[in-house]
Design a protein around this motif. Structure first.
Motif, PDB file in Angstrom:
ATOM      1  N   LYS A  47      41.090  18.097   0.437  1.00 41.55           N
ATOM      2  CA  LYS A  47      39.752  17.510   0.506  1.00 41.55           C
ATOM      3  C   LYS A  47      38.780  18.500   1.140  1.00 41.55           C
ATOM      4  O   LYS A  47      37.636  18.622   0.717  1.00 41.55           O
ATOM      5  CB  LYS A  47      39.782  16.208   1.307  1.00 41.55           C
ATOM      6  CG  LYS A  47      40.597  15.096   0.660  1.00 41.55           C
ATOM      7  CD  LYS A  47      40.630  13.866   1.553  1.00 41.55           C
ATOM      8  CE  LYS A  47      41.493  12.760   0.950  1.00 41.55           C
ATOM      9  NZ  LYS A  47      41.566  11.566   1.837  1.00 41.55           N
ATOM     10  N   ALA A  48      39.256  19.189   2.177  1.00 38.85           N
ATOM     11  CA  ALA A  48      38.414  20.183   2.836  1.00 38.85           C
ATOM     12  C   ALA A  48      38.364  21.482   2.047  1.00 38.85           C
ATOM     13  O   ALA A  48      37.369  22.202   2.093  1.00 38.85           O
ATOM     14  CB  ALA A  48      38.926  20.451   4.244  1.00 38.85           C
ATOM     15  N   TRP A  49      39.431  21.763   1.315  1.00 38.55           N
ATOM     16  CA  TRP A  49      39.540  23.007   0.542  1.00 38.55           C
ATOM     17  C   TRP A  49      39.859  22.663  -0.914  1.00 38.55           C
ATOM     18  O   TRP A  49      41.000  22.766  -1.350  1.00 38.55           O
ATOM     19  CB  TRP A  49      40.638  23.896   1.130  1.00 38.55           C
ATOM     20  CG  TRP A  49      40.429  24.224   2.574  1.00 38.55           C
ATOM     21  CD1 TRP A  49      40.890  23.536   3.655  1.00 38.55           C
ATOM     22  CD2 TRP A  49      39.666  25.321   3.098  1.00 38.55           C
ATOM     23  NE1 TRP A  49      40.477  24.133   4.813  1.00 38.55           N
ATOM     24  CE2 TRP A  49      39.731  25.243   4.508  1.00 38.55           C
ATOM     25  CE3 TRP A  49      38.950  26.368   2.504  1.00 38.55           C
ATOM     26  CZ2 TRP A  49      39.093  26.160   5.332  1.00 38.55           C
ATOM     27  CZ3 TRP A  49      38.321  27.288   3.334  1.00 38.55           C
ATOM     28  CH2 TRP A  49      38.388  27.180   4.723  1.00 38.55           C
ATOM     29  N   PRO A  50      38.864  22.230  -1.689  1.00 41.38           N
ATOM     30  CA  PRO A  50      39.126  21.804  -3.071  1.00 41.38           C
ATOM     31  C   PRO A  50      39.711  22.942  -3.912  1.00 41.38           C
ATOM     32  O   PRO A  50      39.122  24.032  -3.984  1.00 41.38           O
ATOM     33  CB  PRO A  50      37.738  21.412  -3.590  1.00 41.38           C
ATOM     34  CG  PRO A  50      36.934  21.139  -2.363  1.00 41.38           C
ATOM     35  CD  PRO A  50      37.433  22.079  -1.322  1.00 41.38           C
ATOM     36  N   PRO A  51      40.859  22.720  -4.542  1.00 40.29           N
ATOM     37  CA  PRO A  51      41.435  23.737  -5.427  1.00 40.29           C
ATOM     38  C   PRO A  51      40.502  24.003  -6.607  1.00 40.29           C
ATOM     39  O   PRO A  51      39.874  23.081  -7.132  1.00 40.29           O
ATOM     40  CB  PRO A  51      42.750  23.099  -5.896  1.00 40.29           C
ATOM     41  CG  PRO A  51      43.035  22.034  -4.881  1.00 40.29           C
ATOM     42  CD  PRO A  51      41.712  21.529  -4.427  1.00 40.29           C
ATOM     43  N   VAL A  52      40.398  25.239  -7.031  1.00 44.04           N
ATOM     44  CA  VAL A  52      39.540  25.599  -8.159  1.00 44.04           C
ATOM     45  C   VAL A  52      40.346  25.487  -9.445  1.00 44.04           C
ATOM     46  O   VAL A  52      41.341  26.190  -9.618  1.00 44.04           O
ATOM     47  CB  VAL A  52      39.007  27.041  -8.011  1.00 44.04           C
ATOM     48  CG1 VAL A  52      38.141  27.414  -9.205  1.00 44.04           C
ATOM     49  CG2 VAL A  52      38.212  27.179  -6.717  1.00 44.04           C
ATOM     50  N   PRO A  53      39.947  24.590 -10.373  1.00 41.37           N
ATOM     51  CA  PRO A  53      40.675  24.476 -11.636  1.00 41.37           C
ATOM     52  C   PRO A  53      40.588  25.776 -12.437  1.00 41.37           C
ATOM     53  O   PRO A  53      39.547  26.443 -12.442  1.00 41.37           O
ATOM     54  CB  PRO A  53      39.934  23.340 -12.364  1.00 41.37           C
ATOM     55  CG  PRO A  53      39.218  22.589 -11.290  1.00 41.37           C
ATOM     56  CD  PRO A  53      38.842  23.613 -10.279  1.00 41.37           C
ATOM     57  N   ALA A  54      41.685  26.132 -13.094  1.00 38.86           N
ATOM     58  CA  ALA A  54      41.700  27.375 -13.877  1.00 38.86           C
ATOM     59  C   ALA A  54      40.724  27.288 -15.039  1.00 38.86           C
ATOM     60  O   ALA A  54      39.861  28.148 -15.220  1.00 38.86           O
ATOM     61  CB  ALA A  54      43.121  27.667 -14.366  1.00 38.86           C
ATOM     62  N   GLY A  55      40.841  26.218 -15.829  1.00 35.68           N
ATOM     63  CA  GLY A  55      39.901  25.987 -16.920  1.00 35.68           C
ATOM     64  C   GLY A  55      39.595  27.224 -17.738  1.00 35.68           C
ATOM     65  O   GLY A  55      40.465  28.028 -18.054  1.00 35.68           O
TER      66      GLY A  55
END
Length: 319
Positions: free
Chosen positions: A114-122
């Motif tokens: 929540k504090a460090w949202p993972p970045v989707p590869a997309g």
């Protein structure tokens, strides 16, 4: 019921007595402005236990930030951090020391994510002039395909409010902005070659040609104190953006200390949720402007930041 209550109060009293003895009640520690604060109650909590250094703490965002794809990556030149990878909107991308790159794996889940949202590869595109082969993805436990750079999972920081912010830099001593090659953008974190001095204790002593004996961390980086901090009640005056320049020293085990006093050697549970090592009850930091082991660029900054002696004193500060 009364027996249980009396026993509970007794345990609490013993715990408080041990802590106050360790952190200055017996000597009436003075604050930087000379006021005696030896019998005051603590503003934060100090303990000999070590918690998670993932950096989100109780003050983390209650809900995860939007999981937007990174899009066209870019590289920002930061005066303090060097080259930093950003997403298409200019937001800093981070890496977590507790993740692994080979094989790629994220160890940030639940509240941490929540504090460090993972970045989707997309549909991510490499930044101009960088090696596209370093871009990859890893499947998280929740099924999300997370962007990786040189195998390192990438994150945003929920407290970065605007493009160019790097409030997550050095949080918990484990979170760092990412360089284009996947290493830590903080020049004082990996050093120019990415190498670290071998065999150093968590905290040890280095003989500086100008300052004499000073404390260094396990990377050989100079450790500092802030004159505006207070030892008892333990309080840090370095908050918010200050921590980007002066990352806290993460908790160190007492048996991983060499040549440094272990008096008042406690963990400071900061109000912002970070856990910080304290020596003689003084919170300690490193400096983002130190490029390599042996640097002392933080010495005397603002007339308030000074290297630390093995006895936890301010080195070179005016009396």
């Amino acid at each position: 019921m009364n027996t249980w209550r009396n026993a509970s109060l007794a345990v609490t009293a013993v715990t408080l007595l041990a802590l106050t003895t360790a952190c200055g009640q017996d000597k009436g520690t003075e604050s930087p402005n000379g006021q005696n604060v030896g019998n005051a109650s603590p503003a934060g909590q100090a303990a000999d236990s070590f918690g998670s250094d993932s950096g989100y703490g109780s003050g983390a965002a209650a809900e995860p930030a939007s999981a937007e794809e990174a899009g066209q990556l870019a590289v920002r030149d930061s005066e303090e951090l060097g080259k930093v990878v950003t997403d298409s909107e200019g937001f800093t991308l981070y890496r977590f020391d507790k993740d692994t790159a080979s094989p790629p794996r994220s160890n940030c889940e639940g509240d941490c994510a929540k504090a460090w949202p993972p970045v989707p590869a997309g549909n991510v595109t490499a930044a101009a002039g960088t090696d596209a082969a370093l871009i990859g993805k890893v499947t998280r436990a929740d099924g999300v395909q997370q962007l990786t750079l040189a195998g390192r999972p990438m994150y945003r920081y929920a407290k970065d409010a605007a493009p160019g912010d790097a409030e997550g830099q050095g949080v918990g001593g484990t979170w760092f902005a990412s360089a284009p090659n996947g290493k830590k953008a903080a020049v004082n974190a990996d050093g120019p070659s990415g190498a670290q001095p071998a065999g150093l204790a968590g905290l040890s002593v280095r003989k500086d040609p100008e300052l004499g004996d000073i404390v260094v961390d396990k990377r050989g980086m100079t450790v500092y104190r802030f004159k505006k901090d207070v030892a008892w009640p333990m309080k840090s005056a370095c908050t918010g953006a200050c921590l980007s320049k002066w990352p806290v020293v993460a908790p160190v085990e007492k048996n991983d200390v060499k040549g440094v006093t272990t008096k008042g050697f406690v963990t400071f549970d900061r109000p912002d949720g970070l856990k910080q090592q304290a020596v003689d009850c003084w919170p300690v930091y490193t400096f983002s402007g130190d490029v390599k082991p042996g640097d002392t660029n933080g010495q005397g900054v603002g007339g308030t930041w000074y290297a630390v002696s093995p006895q936890a004193k301010l080195v070179g500060a005016a009396k």
